[in-house]
Write an enzyme that holds these catalytic residues in place. Sequence first.
Site, short mmCIF file in Angstrom:
data_model
loop_
_atom_site.label_atom_id
_atom_site.label_comp_id
_atom_site.label_asym_id
_atom_site.label_seq_id
_atom_site.Cartn_x
_atom_site.Cartn_y
_atom_site.Cartn_z
CD GLU A 228 -2.85 -1.22 2.35
OE1 GLU A 228 -3.78 -0.40 2.36
OE2 GLU A 228 -2.67 -2.04 3.27
CB SER B 3 -6.58 -1.47 1.65
OG SER B 3 -6.48 -0.46 2.61
CB SER C 142 -10.47 8.42 1.12
OG SER C 142 -9.39 7.79 0.47
#
EC number: 6.3.2.4
Length: 339
Positions: free
Chosen positions: A19, A171, A309
């Site tokens: 990530e 995620s 987001s």
Amino acid sequence: MNSPIPINTLLICGGGGSEHEVSLRTADFIQHRLAVVPDIALTRVEMDANGRLTGSDGEIYQLHQDRQLYREDGTTQPVHYVIPSIHGYPGETGDLQSQLGLFGIPYYGCGPEASKICFNKITTKLWLSALGVDNTPYQFLCSSEAEETAKATMALQEWGQVFVKASNQGSSVGCYKVSSTEELERALDEAFRYSPYVLVEKCLRVRELEVAVYPYDGELVITPPGEVCPPEDAFYSYEEKYNDASRAVTHVEAQGLSDAQRGWIREASCRAFIGLQLKDLSRIDFFLTEEGDIYLNEVNTFPGMTSISMFPKMMENAGHDFSHYLSSLIHKAMKTNDQ
């Protein structure tokens, strides 16, 4: 009038893991929001997979236990506060927070124990059950031996469709939707490459709801639930979550929820935030089934803050300013640290 003494704040981003790139985008957001705060002097460094810190000037930096940031040329600057903008290892796993705690440097976000618990999907479920918060039916596997993988086969036969998830990845990394025994074998092989423990979870037809939880001006805020609508042909994968071209549709406030459903989501979020001793922020994700059951799916101790987001969107929708929120946390930490 004398200018305020600057708070030297170290923004650590990257991490070198799966990530890394998203962590840089979150750092961009934070850096931009703190640029308007006059007494915060921000230094940004990027961490690689070996823990090496590189500044925007290409210099190599080292953070020492004397709370000084050392450059290659031997010059130093004090570090008063750290923002660990790293999704996944070592930011969300508690490793970086443990080091900062040893150094006595205050930092943004949850502590090491809460981070470690919530990053592991299995320990999260065990804690949620202990706190009286419903979560989806599951099996967990502690090895890839036949006796363990047989539990996954039985779960697939019973539930018809399952998610296979590496237990300590964030995620949607290491997550696979499985409908057949052939897919199951491949998914287990992949998941065990990411993690020594694997979660096999019942696949449900659900609405995916999220709340942002954070302190603001001395009060714990739990936003109204937002909703993520993934494309019908896929679940909310890592790529869908963070790609600007994502086909997922998000609603900053979910529609059609009853007062009772909103109330339970709020209660479960409060139980999780307080019971798990979270700090500063979290995004808590829920499933709402067609039958009306609500399951807490995930507690994210450092949610993404990219242009798409949900955490910053839900904060803004609640009427709260991110710059004020984060700078207030930094100033509060400085007062506490001086006592």
